[in-house]
Write a protein that holds these residues in place. Structure first.
Motif, PDB file in Angstrom:
ATOM      1  N   TRP A   1       0.820  -1.222   0.000  1.00  0.00           N
ATOM      2  CA  TRP A   1       0.000   0.000   0.000  1.00  0.00           C
ATOM      3  C   TRP A   1       0.853   1.270   0.000  1.00  0.00           C
ATOM      4  O   TRP A   1       0.357   2.346  -0.333  1.00  0.00           O
ATOM      5  CB  TRP A   1      -0.958   0.000   1.199  1.00  0.00           C
TER       6      TRP A   1
ATOM      7  N   GLY B   1       0.282   0.344   6.400  1.00  0.00           N
ATOM      8  CA  GLY B   1      -0.887   0.969   5.771  1.00  0.00           C
ATOM      9  C   GLY B   1      -2.120   0.085   5.731  1.00  0.00           C
ATOM     10  O   GLY B   1      -3.115   0.455   5.110  1.00  0.00           O
ATOM     11  N   VAL B   2      -2.080  -1.075   6.379  1.00  0.00           N
ATOM     12  CA  VAL B   2      -3.211  -2.012   6.314  1.00  0.00           C
ATOM     13  C   VAL B   2      -4.171  -1.807   7.484  1.00  0.00           C
ATOM     14  O   VAL B   2      -3.773  -1.810   8.649  1.00  0.00           O
ATOM     15  CB  VAL B   2      -2.720  -3.480   6.321  1.00  0.00           C
ATOM     16  N   THR B   3      -5.457  -1.640   7.160  1.00  0.00           N
ATOM     17  CA  THR B   3      -6.485  -1.437   8.168  1.00  0.00           C
ATOM     18  C   THR B   3      -6.824  -2.750   8.897  1.00  0.00           C
ATOM     19  O   THR B   3      -6.407  -3.828   8.474  1.00  0.00           O
ATOM     20  CB  THR B   3      -7.749  -0.824   7.502  1.00  0.00           C
TER      21      THR B   3
ATOM     22  N   ASN C   1     -16.018  -2.792   2.879  1.00  0.00           N
ATOM     23  CA  ASN C   1     -16.615  -3.622   1.824  1.00  0.00           C
ATOM     24  C   ASN C   1     -18.142  -3.557   1.866  1.00  0.00           C
ATOM     25  O   ASN C   1     -18.799  -3.452   0.819  1.00  0.00           O
ATOM     26  CB  ASN C   1     -16.157  -5.084   1.965  1.00  0.00           C
TER      27      ASN C   1
ATOM     28  N   LYS D   1     -27.343  -1.252 -12.582  1.00  0.00           N
ATOM     29  CA  LYS D   1     -26.233  -2.114 -13.014  1.00  0.00           C
ATOM     30  C   LYS D   1     -25.434  -1.493 -14.172  1.00  0.00           C
ATOM     31  O   LYS D   1     -24.201  -1.520 -14.183  1.00  0.00           O
ATOM     32  CB  LYS D   1     -26.809  -3.476 -13.423  1.00  0.00           C
TER      33      LYS D   1
ATOM     34  N   LYS E   1     -20.685 -10.145  -5.479  1.00  0.00           N
ATOM     35  CA  LYS E   1     -21.364  -9.315  -6.484  1.00  0.00           C
ATOM     36  C   LYS E   1     -22.780  -9.822  -6.784  1.00  0.00           C
ATOM     37  O   LYS E   1     -23.652  -9.039  -7.132  1.00  0.00           O
ATOM     38  CB  LYS E   1     -20.535  -9.190  -7.766  1.00  0.00           C
TER      39      LYS E   1
ATOM     40  N   VAL F   1     -24.955  -8.292  -4.189  1.00  0.00           N
ATOM     41  CA  VAL F   1     -25.134  -6.873  -4.513  1.00  0.00           C
ATOM     42  C   VAL F   1     -26.146  -6.733  -5.649  1.00  0.00           C
ATOM     43  O   VAL F   1     -27.090  -5.932  -5.572  1.00  0.00           O
ATOM     44  CB  VAL F   1     -23.784  -6.218  -4.891  1.00  0.00           C
TER      45      VAL F   1
HETATM   46  C1  PID Z   1     -20.641  -6.690 -11.253  1.00  0.00           C
HETATM   47  C2  PID Z   1     -21.346  -7.472 -12.288  1.00  0.00           C
HETATM   48  C3  PID Z   1     -22.710  -6.908 -12.634  1.00  0.00           C
HETATM   49  C4  PID Z   1     -23.546  -6.630 -11.399  1.00  0.00           C
HETATM   50  C5  PID Z   1     -22.896  -5.621 -10.442  1.00  0.00           C
HETATM   51  C6  PID Z   1     -21.395  -5.779 -10.319  1.00  0.00           C
HETATM   52  C7  PID Z   1     -20.785  -5.525  -8.958  1.00  0.00           C
HETATM   53  C8  PID Z   1     -19.794  -4.592  -8.798  1.00  0.00           C
HETATM   54  C9  PID Z   1     -19.158  -4.349  -7.521  1.00  0.00           C
HETATM   55  C10 PID Z   1     -19.496  -4.901  -6.248  1.00  0.00           C
HETATM   56  C11 PID Z   1     -18.076  -3.565  -7.328  1.00  0.00           C
HETATM   57  C12 PID Z   1     -17.735  -3.641  -5.978  1.00  0.00           C
HETATM   58  C13 PID Z   1     -16.608  -3.062  -5.383  1.00  0.00           C
HETATM   59  C14 PID Z   1     -16.130  -3.278  -4.039  1.00  0.00           C
HETATM   60  C15 PID Z   1     -14.882  -2.788  -3.749  1.00  0.00           C
HETATM   61  C16 PID Z   1     -14.263  -2.893  -2.461  1.00  0.00           C
HETATM   62  C17 PID Z   1     -13.075  -2.279  -2.217  1.00  0.00           C
HETATM   63  C18 PID Z   1     -12.507  -2.297  -0.908  1.00  0.00           C
HETATM   64  C19 PID Z   1     -11.401  -1.588  -0.623  1.00  0.00           C
HETATM   65  C20 PID Z   1     -10.918  -1.515   0.717  1.00  0.00           C
HETATM   66  C21 PID Z   1      -9.802  -0.777   1.093  1.00  0.00           C
HETATM   67  C22 PID Z   1      -9.492  -0.716   2.510  1.00  0.00           C
HETATM   68  C23 PID Z   1      -8.497  -0.028   2.997  1.00  0.00           C
HETATM   69  C24 PID Z   1      -7.467   0.665   3.398  1.00  0.00           C
HETATM   70  C25 PID Z   1      -7.565   2.157   3.722  1.00  0.00           C
HETATM   71  C26 PID Z   1      -6.510   2.936   2.933  1.00  0.00           C
HETATM   72  C27 PID Z   1      -5.105   2.321   3.037  1.00  0.00           C
HETATM   73  C28 PID Z   1      -5.100   0.849   2.609  1.00  0.00           C
HETATM   74  C29 PID Z   1      -6.077   0.007   3.438  1.00  0.00           C
HETATM   75  C30 PID Z   1      -2.954   3.200   2.342  1.00  0.00           C
HETATM   76  C31 PID Z   1      -2.171   4.028   1.373  1.00  0.00           C
HETATM   77  C32 PID Z   1     -19.337  -7.270 -10.799  1.00  0.00           C
HETATM   78  C33 PID Z   1     -23.617  -5.805  -9.077  1.00  0.00           C
HETATM   79  C34 PID Z   1     -23.164  -4.215 -10.948  1.00  0.00           C
HETATM   80  C35 PID Z   1     -16.949  -4.007  -3.006  1.00  0.00           C
HETATM   81  C36 PID Z   1      -8.940  -0.051   0.122  1.00  0.00           C
HETATM   82  C37 PID Z   1      -8.964   2.723   3.336  1.00  0.00           C
HETATM   83  C38 PID Z   1      -7.371   2.383   5.251  1.00  0.00           C
HETATM   84  C39 PID Z   1      -6.099  -1.446   2.889  1.00  0.00           C
HETATM   85  O1  PID Z   1     -20.659  -5.287 -11.393  1.00  0.00           O
HETATM   86  O2  PID Z   1     -23.363  -7.896 -13.448  1.00  0.00           O
HETATM   87  O3  PID Z   1     -20.436  -5.696  -5.978  1.00  0.00           O
HETATM   88  O4  PID Z   1     -18.639  -4.453  -5.309  1.00  0.00           O
HETATM   89  O5  PID Z   1      -5.646  -0.084   4.786  1.00  0.00           O
HETATM   90  O6  PID Z   1      -4.297   3.075   2.098  1.00  0.00           O
HETATM   91  O7  PID Z   1      -2.441   2.678   3.333  1.00  0.00           O
END
Ligand code: PID
Ligand code: CLA
Ligand code: PID
Ligand code: PID
Ligand code: PID
Ligand code: PID
Ligand code: PID
Length: 312
Positions: A186, A240-242, A251, A263, A305, A308
């Protein structure tokens, strides 16, 4: 309103400057000083807090104004029309006025903290200096109108759904993908590298699809997602990991905002991203993590998904 009127004056003072800035310059992808990812994350965190405190309706209108402005871009520098320039300034002024002053100053101070003091002068050297000064004078007058219309207390916190199917599914997704999250670097600067072979106008098309998706989202759920990110930033470790709990909450929050738009709006983002992200980029990411962890995460995502989509 007063902010709308003030934005026209700001336009008179700043549109020459806007035309001189090369908005397609790749320099804007670089960190504005030495690369300090944890300090930069702090600055982003202050923006997230400001976004979470803003009036959701005004944020949507600001997103709409940006989308419209992207539609009127002309010339090699990528500048929008005078009318759309004014509309974006007005919309952002209203967003700023919807949060207490201190939230805005916290962003300013945190950004200052990661910006090399030589950067503003360098930016000015790329345009007509007198036009930059004129724009700045216009901004100073504009900000007084914003301050005069500014709230003194933040809007109420978001209501977070509980016991919904997306929340339950987010637990399974997070269990399946947390090892992958821990494998990712990260703090790398690779995420600031240009996309191989892509121009700014091509990339802007994909950003535009995200802006459209953001503007259609349920405002309360978007605010909740911003709050979940702010909480998650508060629990990061040295890499950097939560925490697993905060990752799960992120999520769940993101699954809910995706379910709050049609969609096709989501697929428009995906398809436009697929056009600009070469498979070499994805393969390179994959090569830096444990492949089994990535595959487990992907399997979890494809199950998630469906939940969702059923709520969409
Ligand atoms: C699909 C198919 C279609 C139907 C549909 C569909 C679904 C799409 C979807 C879904 C997209 C989607 C996205 C999701 C993303 C989740 C991401 C999570 C990220 C978490 C992080 C956590 C953290 C941190 C934080 C910053 C730190 C790093 C971390 C640094 C520099 C497929 C339904 C339309 C769920 C980043 C924030 C503290 C790790 O399209 O037919 O269903 O979900 O600590 O940064 O340290
Ligand atoms: Mg995020 C997504 C970082 C704040 C709203 N965000 C992403 C990821 C990236 C990221 C990890 C884009 C790249 C990608 O798809 O990698 N965000 C990130 C950081 C911060 C932040 C560092 C700083 C605080 N975001 C933030 C805020 C909001 C959002 C404040 C508003 C509330 N963000 C948001 C949305 C989405 C992101 C709506 C996405 O859709 C996108 C994303 O994650 O798409 C999948 C891959 C993803 C990861 C490494 C993390 C998620 C792991 C999933 C759940 C399982 C893994 C699946 C598989 C192995 C890889 C993806 C396959 C692909 C075909 C979909
Ligand atoms: C100084 C000295 C005095 C004179 C002075 C002076 C100058 C002060 C200044 C200045 C302050 C200042 C502030 C500025 C602030 C900019 C803030 C930008 C915020 C960006 C955000 C981004 C975001 C999003 C977004 C919403 C999402 C979250 C995010 C949700 C719910 C020094 C002149 C008075 C320029 C918020 C918008 C998409 C993170 O005081 O003597 O000169 O400038 O994605 O939220 O989705
Ligand atoms: C201050 C002091 C405190 C009181 C306060 C205060 C005010 C802060 C303020 C304020 C901050 C603020 C920010 C504003 C920002 C406006 C930004 C406008 C941007 C417009 C763009 C338009 C465009 C495009 C687009 C993309 C294209 C480029 C363009 C490419 C690659 C100071 C009140 C708290 C108003 C970018 C979108 C089409 C140019 O803090 O005491 O009052 O206002 O074509 O991109 O082509
Ligand atoms: C000075 C002295 C004071 C008076 C003063 C003064 C001048 C200060 C100045 C100035 C500051 C300044 C800043 C400028 C900032 C412009 C920012 C533009 C951002 C553009 C972006 C575009 C983009 C993309 C995009 C996505 C792509 C990446 C990009 C990927 C993955 C010295 C006058 C106050 C001009 C972000 C959106 C396409 C980069 O202070 O006395 O004069 O100018 O292509 O994403 O590719
Ligand atoms: C494929 C083949 C099938 C099987 C399949 C399949 C996969 C499809 C997929 C997939 C779709 C998909 C979608 C994803 C979408 C991610 C969307 C991210 C959006 C990000 C946004 C960012 C922003 C903001 C934000 C709000 C602001 C505006 C912005 C306001 C008002 C191919 C598996 C079905 C991953 C919206 C959030 C801050 C721009 O179909 O056989 O695998 O993934 O700042 O708005 O402030
Ligand atoms: C593959 C084959 C399939 C199976 C599969 C597969 C793998 C795909 C993969 C994978 C995709 C993937 C993506 C990853 C993305 C990570 C994104 C992280 C973003 C982090 C950021 C951090 C930051 C900051 C921040 C601001 C700073 C800049 C930064 C400044 C000015 C191949 C498994 C599906 C891992 C944005 C926020 C601090 C950079 O598809 O069969 O395995 O991984 O420091 O701003 O400094």
């Amino acid at each position: 309103d007063q902010i709308g009127d003030a934005a026209k004056k700001l336009g008179d003072a700043s549109y020459d400057f806007a035309k001189e800035v090369d908005w397609n310059n790749g320099v804007f992808l670089q960190a504005p000083g030495s690369f300090q990812p944890l300090k930069a994350l702090k600055a982003i965190d202050k923006m997230i807090e400001m976004g979470a405190a803003a009036d959701p309706e005004l944020l949507k209108k600001a997103a709409d104004a940006h989308h419209k402005a992207i539609g009127s871009i002309s010339g090699p520098n990528g500048v929008t029309s005078r009318a759309d320039w004014d509309a974006v300034n007005a919309a952002l002024g209203r967003v700023v006025a919807s949060v207490p002053k201190q939230k805005v100053m916290d962003v300013y101070d945190a950004v200052k903290d990661i910006t090399d003091p030589k950067v503003p002068a360098y930016m000015k050297s790329l345009v007509n200096g007198a036009d930059a000064e004129k724009a700045y004078q216009g901004f100073l007058e504009f900000k007084d109108v914003v301050a005069a219309n500014q709230v003194t207390t933040a809007s109420a916190a978001a209501t977070v759904p509980t016991g919904d199917k997306i929340g339950t599914a987010a637990k399974a997704l997070s269990d399946a993908s947390y090892p992958f999250i821990k494998d990712i670097d990260w703090l790398s600067d690779i995420y600031l590298k240009p996309l191989p072979g892509k121009t700014a106008p091509e990339t802007l098309k994909a950003i535009d699809k995200m802006i459209v998706m953001g503007s259609k989202m349920d405002g309360n759920l978007l605010k909740a997602a911003a709050e979940a990110h702010h909480k998650a930033i508060g629990s990061i470790d040295a890499k950097g990991v939560t925490s697993p709990e905060d990752y799960e909450a992120v999520n769940a929050a993101l699954g809910r905002i995706v379910a709050s738009v049609p969609k096709q709006t989501v697929m428009d983002v995906y398809d436009s991203m697929a056009k600009i992200v070469d498979s070499s980029v994805t393969n390179n990411m994959f090569s830096t993590v444990n492949p089994l962890d990535a595959l487990s995460a992907a399997k979890g995502f494809y199950t998630f998904k469906d939940v969702v989509e059923a709520a969409q």
